[in-house]
Design an enzyme around this catalytic site. Structure first.
Site, mmCIF file in Angstrom:
data_model
loop_
_atom_site.group_PDB
_atom_site.id
_atom_site.type_symbol
_atom_site.label_atom_id
_atom_site.label_comp_id
_atom_site.label_asym_id
_atom_site.label_seq_id
_atom_site.Cartn_x
_atom_site.Cartn_y
_atom_site.Cartn_z
ATOM 1 N N ASN A 111 33.512 77.016 20.646
ATOM 2 C CA ASN A 111 34.464 77.894 21.345
ATOM 3 C C ASN A 111 33.878 79.222 21.829
ATOM 4 O OD1 ASN A 111 34.370 78.729 18.678
ATOM 5 N ND2 ASN A 111 36.512 79.338 18.614
ATOM 6 N N GLU A 127 32.374 80.233 8.053
ATOM 7 C CA GLU A 127 33.382 80.908 8.888
ATOM 8 C C GLU A 127 34.246 79.803 9.449
ATOM 9 O OE1 GLU A 127 33.766 84.139 9.293
ATOM 10 O OE2 GLU A 127 31.923 84.850 8.362
ATOM 11 N N CYS A 136 39.585 80.926 16.423
ATOM 12 C CA CYS A 136 40.030 80.862 15.033
ATOM 13 C C CYS A 136 41.061 81.945 14.724
ATOM 14 C CB CYS A 136 38.830 80.985 14.111
ATOM 15 S SG CYS A 136 37.769 82.355 14.556
HETATM 16 P P1 NAD Z 1 33.272 71.556 14.092
HETATM 17 O O1 NAD Z 1 33.457 71.771 12.645
HETATM 18 O O2 NAD Z 1 33.651 70.256 14.675
HETATM 19 O O3 NAD Z 1 31.734 71.773 14.490
HETATM 20 C C1 NAD Z 1 31.058 72.948 14.149
HETATM 21 C C2 NAD Z 1 29.575 72.672 14.148
HETATM 22 O O4 NAD Z 1 29.286 71.754 13.077
HETATM 23 C C3 NAD Z 1 29.057 71.991 15.414
HETATM 24 O O5 NAD Z 1 27.786 72.500 15.720
HETATM 25 C C4 NAD Z 1 28.979 70.551 15.002
HETATM 26 O O6 NAD Z 1 28.064 69.824 15.777
HETATM 27 C C5 NAD Z 1 28.499 70.705 13.584
HETATM 28 N N1 NAD Z 1 28.679 69.502 12.758
HETATM 29 C C6 NAD Z 1 29.619 68.545 12.844
HETATM 30 N N2 NAD Z 1 29.416 67.594 11.905
HETATM 31 C C7 NAD Z 1 28.322 67.982 11.207
HETATM 32 C C8 NAD Z 1 27.628 67.447 10.102
HETATM 33 N N3 NAD Z 1 28.014 66.317 9.533
HETATM 34 N N4 NAD Z 1 26.544 68.110 9.634
HETATM 35 C C9 NAD Z 1 26.154 69.288 10.184
HETATM 36 N N5 NAD Z 1 26.776 69.845 11.241
HETATM 37 C C10 NAD Z 1 27.852 69.205 11.744
HETATM 38 O O7 NAD Z 1 34.022 72.777 14.820
HETATM 39 P P2 NAD Z 1 34.230 73.008 16.375
HETATM 40 O O8 NAD Z 1 35.281 72.042 16.842
HETATM 41 O O9 NAD Z 1 32.962 73.101 17.104
HETATM 42 O O10 NAD Z 1 34.841 74.490 16.338
HETATM 43 C C11 NAD Z 1 36.165 74.733 16.079
HETATM 44 C C12 NAD Z 1 36.395 75.223 14.673
HETATM 45 O O11 NAD Z 1 35.590 76.361 14.424
HETATM 46 C C13 NAD Z 1 37.814 75.683 14.447
HETATM 47 O O12 NAD Z 1 38.269 75.233 13.203
HETATM 48 C C14 NAD Z 1 37.694 77.187 14.461
HETATM 49 O O13 NAD Z 1 38.717 77.859 13.780
HETATM 50 C C15 NAD Z 1 36.377 77.395 13.840
HETATM 51 N N6 NAD Z 1 35.835 78.711 14.165
HETATM 52 C C16 NAD Z 1 35.774 79.671 13.194
HETATM 53 C C17 NAD Z 1 35.308 80.942 13.493
HETATM 54 C C18 NAD Z 1 35.209 82.012 12.449
HETATM 55 O O14 NAD Z 1 34.474 82.974 12.664
HETATM 56 N N7 NAD Z 1 35.910 81.907 11.339
HETATM 57 C C19 NAD Z 1 34.902 81.234 14.787
HETATM 58 C C20 NAD Z 1 34.983 80.234 15.754
HETATM 59 C C21 NAD Z 1 35.436 78.972 15.424
#
Ligand code: NAD
Length: 479
Positions: A158, A253, A287
């Site tokens: 995002n 996060e 988020c």
């Molecule tokens: P996601 O959890 O699907 O993916 C995040 C990252 O993890 C990606 O790079 C993905 O490729 C990687 N990933 C997925 N499976 C993995 C595995 N098995 N091993 C290692 N890495 C893996 O999240 P998303 O859809 O990209 O992002 C949205 C989420 O992120 C929402 O829940 C949002 O709230 C959260 N977010 C949190 C913050 C914060 O600062 N708290 C900021 C932005 C987004």
């Protein structure tokens, strides 16, 4: 058949140098499915080389003079500023983020890097005399913070630039090698950032950008030479990583379902404008997007009317259009999920005050009310342009409603009453309380992170630098 030529594949960054693997991955624009880029995918052998290089350079990185780290970061900030429009267009194309917001993200990434350069200069040590105790006479402690080791930075789709910078910049500031694993949907901004990092005087091996598919990410997660994992993304993935490597230093996060409280003394026009915009910015895929609006009964009718008008005034459409405020979701599957959740809520008794419709990847900005407490749109993270309005009879009820969530990232309280503001700060179970504005407010230098299932640890430059390091003491004897 599409006759447009396939773009030249972008290399990835292996130990600071461009590299190509044996496979390629295509990146498309979520709005219209257009191909916006192709990149090379690292092989497991190349992943191994990147990790080995990060491990090998770790002591050299930690010993880098502060001025070299700060100058490298300043260079990144300058070059991002020079290439700002190109980065904004890249973010908008791969993520579907309206160009207006994409420019904002680039500006934030520039600020984040500048703050990191400043914090790098303040990153110092301390001398403690130990001769306060007769037994330690003639001894002196020299205390510094040193990196836990090379960092694996896993980032979400995002904010494909600024959230990468939020991990790379503090790592450079403390002298830690970093390997970025960007989100598969949006790797191009991180790869372009690699071009700028490669222009700096940082030693070879200190950074890699490895756009590996999720199935291949376990190789990085499991590798003991990467003792720190800084993860931003969803709870299920974050916690699965933490469970997989419980002995590593893991920062999470995660998500949220942020609440904005509108009390009877609030400036209702301001609150309605801000909530409408920040429930829907990036199509709700933040988020800290406003998901739950908690409004005090005496002003609920008039406020809700203003809110609906502000939501209906938002311009939805093509992210490349200068006027667009709300773009598509990241994929059709994401938009269908949001649609399904809204349908479930309606079937359980919720009323749609505006929106509720989907066209391809675009979901109309939506306001729901009378939503049952256990509906997914109320208790899970929607990550779409949907908010629910909930009426409460008192401040007590409002704060209880905010805390009635498994998440706790940030909360916003619209009030002009200072006593209530401090009470909110004491009682709301979140990482940040924003008084007089939406929970979606974030300044990049401030500590940022969640409680409950919104995460573990803090970002924000100084906090992230703290998180990536431990306090080490050297005792000098015979003085
Ligand atoms: P996601 O959890 O699907 O993916 C995040 C990252 O993890 C990606 O790079 C993905 O490729 C990687 N990933 C997925 N499976 C993995 C595995 N098995 N091993 C290692 N890495 C893996 O999240 P998303 O859809 O990209 O992002 C949205 C989420 O992120 C929402 O829940 C949002 O709230 C959260 N977010 C949190 C913050 C914060 O600062 N708290 C900021 C932005 C987004």
């Amino acid at each position: 058949m599409d006759a447009s030529p396939t773009p030249e594949p972008r290399p990835f960054w292996l130990a600071g140098r461009p590299a190509t693997g044996s496979a390629q991955q295509t990146v498309t624009n979520p709005y219209d499915g257009r191909v916006v880029g192709v990149h090379s995918v690292p092989t497991p052998e190349q992943v191994e080389q990147a990790v080995a290089a990060a491990h090998a350079v770790r002591h050299k990185a930690a010993a880098l003079p502060i001025h070299v780290r700060a100058e490298a970061l300043a260079h990144v900030a300058r070059r991002l500023a020079e290439r700002a429009e190109e980065f904004a267009r890249l973010i908008s194309a791969e993520n579907g983020k309206p160009i207006f917001w994409a420019r904002g993200e680039v500006n934030r990434a520039i600020s984040t890097t500048r703050f990191a350069a400043e914090e790098a200069r303040r990153f110092s040590g301390e001398v403690m005399r130990l001769d306060t105790d007769p037994a330690a006479q003639g001894r002196l402690a020299y205390i510094t913070r040193v990196p836990h080791g090379p960092v694996l930075a896993i980032t979400p789709f995002n904010f494909p630039l600024n959230l990468v910078v939020h991990k790379v910049a503090p790592a450079i500031a403390v002298g830690a090698p970093v390997i970025v694993k960007p989100a598969p949907a949006t790797p191009l901004s991180a790869l372009a950032l690699g071009e700028i990092l490669a222009e700096t005087d940082l030693p070879e091996g200190i950074f890699s950008v490895l756009p590996v598919p999720n199935e291949q990410a376990g190789q990085l997660v499991d590798d003991p030479r990467l003792p720190v994992i800084s993860f931003t993304g969803s709870g299920p993935v974050g916690y699965s990583i933490m469970d997989r490597v419980p002995r590593k230093h893991v920062t999470l996060e995660l998500g949220g379902n942020a609440a904005a409280v509108v009390l009877a003394d609030a400036d209702l026009d301001w609150a309605a404008q801000r909530i409408a915009l920040f429930s829907n910015y990036q199509a709700g895929q933040s988020c800290i997007a406003v998901q739950r609006v908690i409004v005090e009964e005496p002003v609920a009718d008039v406020f809700t009317e203003k809110l609906i008008a502000a939501v209906e005034a938002l311009v939805t459409g093509d992210p490349a259009d200068e006027r667009t405020q709300v773009g598509p979701l990241i994929s059709e599957a994401a938009a269908e999920r949001v649609e399904q959740w809204v349908k479930e809520a309606v079937a359980a008794g919720a009323r749609v005050l505006t929106g509720g419709t989907r066209e391809g990847t675009t979901f109309a900005p939506t306001v729901l009310t009378d939503v049952p407490r256990d509906a997914k749109v109320a208790c899970e993270e929607v990550f779409g342009p949907v908010m629910i309005v909930q009426r409460v009879a008192s401040v007590d009820e409002a704060f209880a409603a905010v805390n009635d969530s498994k998440y706790g990232l940030q909360a916003g309280v619209f009030t002009r009453n200072l006593d209530i503001a401090f009470r909110a700060n004491r009682e709301l179970e979140v990482g940040g309380v924003v008084i007089g504005d939406v929970p979606s407010y974030r300044a990049d230098q401030m500590p940022y992170g969640g409680v409950k299932q919104s995460g573990v640890g803090r970002e924000g430059l100084r906090s992230a630098m703290h998180d990536l390091t431990y306090e080490k003491v050297m005792i000098l004897t015979g003085l």
